[in-house]
Design a protein around this motif. Structure first.
Motif, PDB file in Angstrom:
ATOM      1  N   THR A   1       0.892  -1.126   0.089  1.00 51.10           N
ATOM      2  CA  THR A   1      -0.044   0.020  -0.098  1.00 51.10           C
ATOM      3  C   THR A   1       0.926   1.300  -0.017  1.00 51.10           C
ATOM      4  N   LEU A   2       0.603   2.115  -0.818  1.00 51.72           N
ATOM      5  CA  LEU A   2       1.276   3.326  -0.972  1.00 51.72           C
ATOM      6  C   LEU A   2       1.103   4.337  -0.021  1.00 51.72           C
ATOM      7  N   ASP A   3       1.833   4.901   0.738  1.00 52.82           N
ATOM      8  CA  ASP A   3       1.776   5.860   1.697  1.00 52.82           C
ATOM      9  C   ASP A   3       2.748   7.052   1.420  1.00 52.82           C
ATOM     10  N   LEU A   4       2.091   8.260   1.065  1.00 55.08           N
ATOM     11  CA  LEU A   4       3.006   9.269   0.718  1.00 55.08           C
ATOM     12  C   LEU A   4       3.666   9.876   1.862  1.00 55.08           C
ATOM     13  N   GLY A   5       3.192   9.846   2.925  1.00 51.97           N
ATOM     14  CA  GLY A   5       4.037  10.403   4.389  1.00 51.97           C
ATOM     15  C   GLY A   5       4.438   9.263   5.058  1.00 51.97           C
ATOM     16  N   GLY A   6       4.295   8.043   4.612  1.00 52.46           N
ATOM     17  CA  GLY A   6       5.099   6.799   5.482  1.00 52.46           C
ATOM     18  C   GLY A   6       6.465   7.239   5.738  1.00 52.46           C
ATOM     19  N   GLN A   7       7.120   6.725   6.631  1.00 51.03           N
ATOM     20  CA  GLN A   7       8.367   6.961   7.358  1.00 51.03           C
ATOM     21  C   GLN A   7       9.455   5.957   6.492  1.00 51.03           C
ATOM     22  N   PHE A   8       9.013   4.922   6.156  1.00 51.70           N
ATOM     23  CA  PHE A   8       9.939   3.734   5.410  1.00 51.70           C
ATOM     24  C   PHE A   8       9.051   2.743   4.898  1.00 51.70           C
ATOM     25  N   LEU A   9       9.666   1.915   4.192  1.00 49.24           N
ATOM     26  CA  LEU A   9       9.084   0.496   3.786  1.00 49.24           C
ATOM     27  C   LEU A   9       9.012  -0.263   5.000  1.00 49.24           C
ATOM     28  N   TRP A  10       7.963  -1.056   5.215  1.00 51.56           N
ATOM     29  CA  TRP A  10       7.883  -1.966   6.019  1.00 51.56           C
ATOM     30  C   TRP A  10       6.891  -3.055   5.467  1.00 51.56           C
TER      31      TRP A  10
ATOM     32  N   LYS B   1      -2.276  18.807   5.141  1.00 54.92           N
ATOM     33  CA  LYS B   1      -1.572  17.693   4.799  1.00 54.92           C
ATOM     34  C   LYS B   1      -1.834  17.007   3.732  1.00 54.92           C
ATOM     35  N   ILE B   2      -1.200  16.282   2.739  1.00 54.97           N
ATOM     36  CA  ILE B   2      -1.490  15.630   1.727  1.00 54.97           C
ATOM     37  C   ILE B   2      -1.303  14.115   2.028  1.00 54.97           C
ATOM     38  N   SER B   3      -2.389  13.144   1.726  1.00 53.02           N
ATOM     39  CA  SER B   3      -2.081  11.777   2.102  1.00 53.02           C
ATOM     40  C   SER B   3      -2.535  11.054   0.900  1.00 53.02           C
ATOM     41  N   THR B   4      -2.176   9.721   0.974  1.00 52.18           N
ATOM     42  CA  THR B   4      -2.853   8.783   0.044  1.00 52.18           C
ATOM     43  C   THR B   4      -3.640   7.545   0.773  1.00 52.18           C
ATOM     44  N   VAL B   5      -3.394   7.695   2.088  1.00 54.57           N
ATOM     45  CA  VAL B   5      -4.157   6.476   2.686  1.00 54.57           C
ATOM     46  C   VAL B   5      -5.462   6.683   3.142  1.00 54.57           C
ATOM     47  N   ASN B   6      -5.987   7.677   3.018  1.00 58.26           N
ATOM     48  CA  ASN B   6      -7.673   7.877   3.202  1.00 58.26           C
ATOM     49  C   ASN B   6      -8.150   8.543   1.780  1.00 58.26           C
TER      50      ASN B   6
END
Length: 794
Positions: free
Chosen positions: A63-72, A293-298
């Motif tokens: 799942t793509l997370d624009l503001g995510g801290q890292f790959l998990w 903020k800009i986000s892709t998770v919602n």
């Protein structure tokens, strides 16, 4: 943390271009850029991408997370790689990732479980769930690009990522194995790719709303899109990226800034007309509250409540010639699409302009990005009000971690519930589950008078064991109960390590001993919020969570609760002392907690007292004038437990015994006499029409105050309710001009004379001291330090 205006992705294909700087490493092959595909999952509306990882390489869906801290990624199941390398404590990798913790693993070594390794906090930003995970590196392979055409695949043999647990995948799209973080950290995908391949730390994002593929392009432009369209630097408008000094992740360490992308919206226009809003909400304060903020998770835009009301009302007025229709969840503003034309930029509706650093830099949102086609003839405005409560049931939902291995469990909060209970019939798997034997000390202390014999089938399972202690779990919303097996299992909650006055690092801490709970059948879940597995009872008894957690974690027997009513961010329940990071300087007013000798549950054993929280109301005031009521109703009848005042989280609106309600309603009507009464909307019984602007001029809502018993003899204290605690704004169809009294008639034979429901206690800091038998209270609206119940706890 609640951003006032969160731009979520319903982008048709708006090209987002983000740039900053970082130190770069050298490598022999230097592609001009990299490209990863993006698709939209129809079920979850999440944006998905795919990379190749491990040795041998396997495709990993993320799942793509624009503001995510890292790959998990999930390392618990099926992670096999000969090139996996854990990051050793105090190594350069740990330093680069900002990992300060160092852990041991007591199982055989495997990916995600090694000794002397550093860890971070992988975060499912869709469900707002986090845990601890091992930092590691492995081979990652992606496709190169020259901006126009894909090239050969290139690899980074030491790409840093974090090992998450399988339960973190809950809420993500089917087949996904983790999340790809593009945020502002040193180990996000953009940072690591630019460092490895020595191209600028830039990336462009283009998401599609159709079944075709979008892309993320890492590196410098120009970028080429069909049909033969080139985007160079001169084709973009630019706006600064702002740093939020406080992390917006589900779990974070003290002093950690947000990794998400914030922009500066100065004003909002609809049809080129300025929408009147509180512009201070558009700025980020020193506690990380506010901003855009800009986000892709919602999938849809979320607005702070006052912004939501202003924008939706303005939008409706600008589209007044189009018929509104019944709302379709989760949207509240919907229209008959047969009256709306079509343009090349979507439905012909008013455009929404986000004015950025000045009037010349504007992000225009057309119908394709603002409207959602929910059915053949219905279009809805794709913005949501940021409400914490479950919008359908109006229940307050919390989450704990339980079992071995730990899994997150969503529960409806029941302030007066006797104990924690949850469904054990479906998928309850735990190696640490223990039933409570008949006649055992925990069984006796629980107050149980029941014991299962040999009626359970063999082999035993959670919730069905022979010769075990039983009790009566109760669903007060359904008003239904059953008998259930008492059991014990491990529970984990976030603990706070205070390091300063602003924030503390949050660590998931497990109980060393089992916490007792009840295992009923799944039918008891009826009428609870979607996804809930039971109820978290906070009642004043041996089996209530406050008492059990005090024993399990060696805490004082007290807890504080602060429920968020109108923001996206969560409220909070704090067990133990109020910590220095959360309202420790607040001076609370206290009133005694009273004992009701008769249980108020729907089912109970003879002689059981109530575990609900009762307080002593002496008078009710409206604009300082005493409401004439029968004071005998305000006292608890010691013989049958009838009367008195209790506080509840399972009742959304306060109730009053009929004679009290009638007297209160009459006093309120006299105090607000000039406002016309409107036809009430269920469940409310008294509503007012505010459609006439003349009515609003000089309108002052009457003050409602509760005079309570004081902790000192013969000295009363007063709880002044904020207007938001007794006046409700219905959101059903065309009711935006109504204001309704948030107390209901509880009937002539009400068991409890006054119930203060969820609405009455929202945005109030309440502290329950079970040792001193008192409740402290303070409205956050009366506090100079607290903005909302989510002000300092995220």
């Amino acid at each position: 943390m609640a951003s006032s205006y969160c731009l979520y992705a319903i982008l048709l294909c708006s090209l987002l271009f983000i740039t900053s700087t970082i130190a770069q490493n050298q490598t022999s092959f230097r592609p001009k850029g990299l490209i990863i595909p993006v698709t939209k999952d129809a079920s979850t509306l999440q944006y998905l991408t795919q990379i190749q990882q491990r040795t041998p390489l396997v495709p990993i869906s993320l799942t793509l997370d624009l503001g995510g801290q890292f790959l998990w990624v999930d390392c618990d199941q099926g992670y096999v790689s000969s090139s996996y390398k854990p990051a050793r404590c105090r190594s350069a990798q740990c330093s680069l990732g900002g990992a300060s913790s160092c852990g041991e693993c007591f199982s055989p070594p495997r990916p995600g479980c090694n000794n002397n390794t550093c860890g971070l906090l992988p975060d499912n930003t869709v469900t707002r769930t986090a845990t601890s995970g091992e930092l590691a590196s492995d081979i990652v392979s992606v496709q190169s690009s020259n901006g126009k055409n894909p090239g050969r695949s290139v690899s980074d043999k030491n790409f840093l990522f974090v090992c998450g647990a399988t339960f973190l995948l809950q809420g993500l799209a089917s087949g996904v194995k983790g999340m790809a973080g593009l945020g502002r950290t040193s180990i996000s995908l953009p940072s690591q790719f630019s460092a490895k391949f020595s191209f600028p730390r830039k990336f462009a994002l283009c998401l599609t709303s159709s079944n075709s593929k979008g892309v993320v392009l890492f590196g410098d432009g120009p970028y080429f899109f069909l049909p033969n369209r080139e985007f160079s630097n001169n084709d973009f408008q630019y706006t600064p990226l702002f740093i939020n000094p406080v992390s917006t992740a589900s779990a974070f360490s003290s002093g950690q800034p947000s990794s998400e992308y914030f922009i500066g919206v100065k004003s909002i226009k609809i049809n080129q007309k300025v929408v009147p809003i509180n512009t201070t909400l558009l700025s980020i304060d020193n506690q990380g509250i506010g901003g855009t903020k800009i986000s892709t998770v919602n999938p849809y835009t979320i607005l702070e409540t006052s912004l939501y009301n202003a924008i939706t009302n303005f939008f409706v007025k600008e589209l007044a010639n189009v018929t509104r229709v019944a709302a379709v969840a989760p949207f509240r503003v919907c229209f008959d699409s047969r009256n709306i034309g079509s343009t090349r930029v979507g439905p012909a509706v008013p455009s929404i302009d986000l004015v950025l650093q000045n009037e010349n830099v504007v992000w225009t949102i057309f119908g394709a990005n603002s409207m959602v086609q929910v059915s053949e003839n219905v279009l809805c405005l794709g913005v949501l009000d940021g409400v914490f409560k479950d919008e359908i049931t109006e229940q307050y939902v919390t989450q704990i971690y339980q079992r071995t291995p730990l899994v997150p469990v969503n529960l409806t909060v029941d302030l007066g519930g006797r104990f924690l209970w949850m469904d054990c019939e479906n998928d309850y798997i735990s190696s640490s589950y223990k039933n409570v034997p008949c006649g055992s000390r925990p069984c006796k202390l629980s107050g149980s008078q029941g014991c299962y014999g040999s009626s359970c089938p063999v082999p035993p399972r959670p919730g069905c064991n022979n010769y075990t202690c039983s009790h009566i779990p109760y669903n007060p919303i359904k008003r239904s109960s059953t008998d259930g097996e008492l059991a014990q299992d491990v529970i984990a909650l976030w603990s706070i390590n205070n390091t300063n006055n602003n924030n503390g690092s949050k660590i998931l801490s497990s109980s060393t001993s089992g916490v007792m709970f009840n295992c009923p059948g799944d039918f008891l879940l009826e009428k609870l919020a979607y996804g809930v597995k039971g109820m978290a009872g906070l009642g004043n008894g041996y089996t209530g969570l406050p008492s059990q957690l005090a024993r399990a974690f060696h805490l004082p027997r007290k807890f504080a609760i602060c429920l968020s009513g109108n923001t996206k961010s969560n409220g909070v329940i704090l067990f133990g002392e109020r910590q220095s990071y959360y309202a420790s300087n607040e001076v609370l007013t206290y009133t005694p907690l009273l004992k009701n000798p008769v249980s108020t549950a729907g089912a109970y054993f003879p002689g059981e007292p109530s575990v609900e929280y009762f307080i002593g109301i002496e008078k009710i005031l409206v604009n300082g004038k005493i409401v004439p009521i029968d004071n005998k109703l305000l006292a608890i009848n010691k013989r049958n437990g009838v009367g008195g005042t209790k506080i509840s989280t399972v009742v959304p609106y306060g109730t009053m015994e009929s004679s009290i309600y009638k007297a209160f309603e009459d006093a309120f009507l006299k105090a607000i006499a000039k406002v016309p009464i409107a036809k009430p909307i269920s469940p409310f019984e008294l509503c007012f029409n505010l459609s006439n602007s003349a009515t609003l001029t000089g309108l002052v809502i009457p003050q409602v105050s509760l005079v309570l018993q004081g902790v000192h003899h013969n000295i009363s204290t007063t709880w002044d309710l904020s207007m938001n605690n007794f006046m409700a704004s219905p959101t059903i169809n065309d009711s935006s001009n109504l204001l309704c009294l948030g107390f209901l008639d509880g009937g002539e034979n009400a068991e409890t004379s006054i119930v203060l429901g969820g609405m009455q206690i929202e945005e109030n800091l309440l502290e329950f001291d079970l040792v001193k038998k008192r409740m402290g209270f303070k409205s956050v609206y009366m506090s100079p330090d607290l903005v909302s119940c989510s002000n300092k706890f995220r």
